[in-house]
Design a protein around this motif. Structure first.
Motif, mmCIF file in Angstrom:
data_model
loop_
_atom_site.group_PDB
_atom_site.id
_atom_site.type_symbol
_atom_site.label_atom_id
_atom_site.label_comp_id
_atom_site.label_asym_id
_atom_site.label_seq_id
_atom_site.Cartn_x
_atom_site.Cartn_y
_atom_site.Cartn_z
ATOM 1 N N LYS A 95 38.120 43.427 39.228
ATOM 2 C CA LYS A 95 39.594 43.063 39.337
ATOM 3 C C LYS A 95 39.989 44.374 40.415
ATOM 4 O O LYS A 95 39.546 45.614 40.246
ATOM 5 C CB LYS A 95 40.394 42.922 38.269
ATOM 6 C CG LYS A 95 40.251 44.121 37.182
ATOM 7 C CD LYS A 95 41.184 43.798 36.075
ATOM 8 C CE LYS A 95 41.298 45.026 34.947
ATOM 9 N NZ LYS A 95 40.140 45.717 34.541
ATOM 10 N N CYS A 97 43.599 46.508 41.950
ATOM 11 C CA CYS A 97 45.275 46.645 41.823
ATOM 12 C C CYS A 97 45.878 47.515 42.943
ATOM 13 O O CYS A 97 44.882 48.295 43.693
ATOM 14 C CB CYS A 97 45.494 47.343 40.534
ATOM 15 S SG CYS A 97 44.589 48.869 40.233
ATOM 16 N N LYS A 118 49.703 42.516 38.213
ATOM 17 C CA LYS A 118 49.034 44.052 38.376
ATOM 18 C C LYS A 118 47.825 43.991 39.070
ATOM 19 O O LYS A 118 47.400 44.964 39.558
ATOM 20 C CB LYS A 118 49.426 44.536 36.855
ATOM 21 C CG LYS A 118 48.956 46.070 36.814
ATOM 22 C CD LYS A 118 49.291 46.871 35.868
ATOM 23 C CE LYS A 118 48.757 48.272 35.642
ATOM 24 N NZ LYS A 118 49.735 49.030 34.564
ATOM 25 N N PHE A 119 46.728 43.095 38.235
ATOM 26 C CA PHE A 119 45.512 43.081 38.739
ATOM 27 C C PHE A 119 45.221 41.561 39.386
ATOM 28 O O PHE A 119 45.829 40.568 38.759
ATOM 29 C CB PHE A 119 44.834 43.206 37.461
ATOM 30 C CG PHE A 119 44.799 44.714 36.727
ATOM 31 C CD1 PHE A 119 44.101 45.689 37.367
ATOM 32 C CD2 PHE A 119 45.633 44.727 35.514
ATOM 33 C CE1 PHE A 119 44.001 46.925 36.863
ATOM 34 C CE2 PHE A 119 45.488 45.961 35.218
ATOM 35 C CZ PHE A 119 44.920 47.068 35.921
ATOM 36 N N GLU A 121 41.703 39.343 40.113
ATOM 37 C CA GLU A 121 40.275 39.270 39.802
ATOM 38 C C GLU A 121 39.382 38.665 40.868
ATOM 39 O O GLU A 121 39.948 37.545 41.650
ATOM 40 C CB GLU A 121 40.095 38.360 38.540
ATOM 41 C CG GLU A 121 39.918 39.088 37.323
ATOM 42 C CD GLU A 121 39.667 38.087 36.183
ATOM 43 O OE1 GLU A 121 38.834 37.187 36.243
ATOM 44 O OE2 GLU A 121 40.381 38.258 35.006
ATOM 45 N N THR A 145 37.099 48.277 37.681
ATOM 46 C CA THR A 145 38.362 48.205 38.659
ATOM 47 C C THR A 145 38.341 49.042 39.611
ATOM 48 O O THR A 145 38.045 50.289 39.555
ATOM 49 C CB THR A 145 39.526 48.593 37.441
ATOM 50 O OG1 THR A 145 39.391 47.547 36.271
ATOM 51 C CG2 THR A 145 40.818 48.201 38.327
ATOM 52 N N ALA A 147 41.204 50.289 42.664
ATOM 53 C CA ALA A 147 42.659 50.716 42.841
ATOM 54 C C ALA A 147 42.747 51.123 44.302
ATOM 55 O O ALA A 147 41.871 51.719 45.025
ATOM 56 C CB ALA A 147 42.803 51.839 41.819
ATOM 57 N N PHE A 166 46.102 52.633 35.666
ATOM 58 C CA PHE A 166 45.085 51.383 36.006
ATOM 59 C C PHE A 166 43.806 51.531 35.425
ATOM 60 O O PHE A 166 43.056 50.371 35.567
ATOM 61 C CB PHE A 166 45.095 51.225 37.290
ATOM 62 C CG PHE A 166 46.322 51.159 38.042
ATOM 63 C CD1 PHE A 166 47.156 50.102 38.467
ATOM 64 C CD2 PHE A 166 47.034 52.410 38.522
ATOM 65 C CE1 PHE A 166 48.260 50.011 39.013
ATOM 66 C CE2 PHE A 166 48.202 52.260 39.190
ATOM 67 C CZ PHE A 166 48.779 51.029 39.529
ATOM 68 N N ALA A 168 41.179 52.824 36.563
ATOM 69 C CA ALA A 168 40.398 52.303 37.654
ATOM 70 C C ALA A 168 38.865 53.313 37.771
ATOM 71 O O ALA A 168 39.017 54.235 37.159
ATOM 72 C CB ALA A 168 41.122 52.428 39.000
ATOM 73 N N ALA A 176 42.666 45.482 47.260
ATOM 74 C CA ALA A 176 43.535 44.742 46.626
ATOM 75 C C ALA A 176 44.474 43.983 47.397
ATOM 76 O O ALA A 176 44.802 42.807 47.299
ATOM 77 C CB ALA A 176 44.510 45.685 45.683
#
Ligand code: ADE
Length: 230
Positions: A95, A97, A118-119, A121, A145, A147, A166, A168, A176
């Protein structure tokens, strides 16, 4: 058969791809170059966007809407947050962000705006193909994750902010925004990054030293994935 978009942010991120593909046809559009090409019988459109969320959104939208690509793979480099990630290691985003999206003054989480999320996928099917490629080649692949923000991060303080808010594992400047575009247009996408630096005080120097070699590692992996995509 799929028409696969492969994008990077910088010339160095797509040059290793252009060196390996065939039947290249260059198309100029919206202040950018798009390379239609073939690889092992697969139809590709390759482009670099220029750095940052705005340019990458424009390029991703163009690849999907003008060139009708039905899958998008991103190849490039990132700064590591997760200490397990060393220079040259690969990370795939489950995911993504936007760490610099901030209307927290109105009580929202960092990275959130109304009617957004916010996220975002990435596609599970493409991630499982990546895991197969990693297994075949005995490569370690971290899934985590990523970012994204419109800043080159070269400070432990900013890294800690992104880690705390996050969770991340890595950071970069396009993933993102590409994710938001693909998600909105319902196109499966995949974001791969090889680590070029650890986003600390030395990040600028490390990036200059390792960006090209890490970009090559990421591009080679992406081409192995293309072979396995239907
Ligand atoms: N891409 C690679 N390294 C980065 C960093 N430190 N900050 C933002 N984007 C990056």
């Amino acid at each position: 058969m799929s028409k696969i978009a492969i994008m990077g942010a910088m010339p160095e991120e797509i040059e290793p791809l252009l060196a390996k593909v065939e039947d290249i046809k260059k198309v100029e559009y919206a202040n950018n170059s798009y390379y239609e090409a073939k690889y092992k019988g697969k139809e590709l459109v390759i482009a670099y966007s220029k750095i940052g969320k705005v340019f990458s959104s424009l390029t991703a939208s163009t690849l999907l809407e003008k060139f009708s690509c039905d899958k998008l793979l991103f190849s490039g480099v990132a700064g590591a947050i997760n200490p397990e990630l060393k220079i040259g290691d690969l990370i795939i985003a489950d995911k993504l962000c936007q760490h610099d999206l901030d209307i927290s003054i109105f009580g929202h989480d960092f990275g959130f705006v109304p009617e957004g999320a916010k996220f975002v996928e990435s596609d599970e099917g493409l991630r499982s193909i990546a895991k197969e490629v990693a297994k075949d080649n005995e490569l370690t692949l971290i899934e985590g994750t990523i970012a994204t923000g419109d800043q080159f991060v070269a400070s432990n303080e900013r890294k800690e902010f992104i880690s705390k808010n996050f969770q991340a594992d890595a950071l970069e400047m396009e993933g993102a925004s590409v994710a938001v575009v693909c998600d909105a247009l319902n196109v499966p996408f995949f974001i791969l990054r090889a680590i070029s630096d650890t986003a600390n005080d030395d990040a600028g120097m490390d990036f200059d030293e390792f960006m090209v070699s890490s970009a090559k590692i990421s591009a080679a992996f992406i081409l192995d994935m293309v072979e396995k995509i239907d």
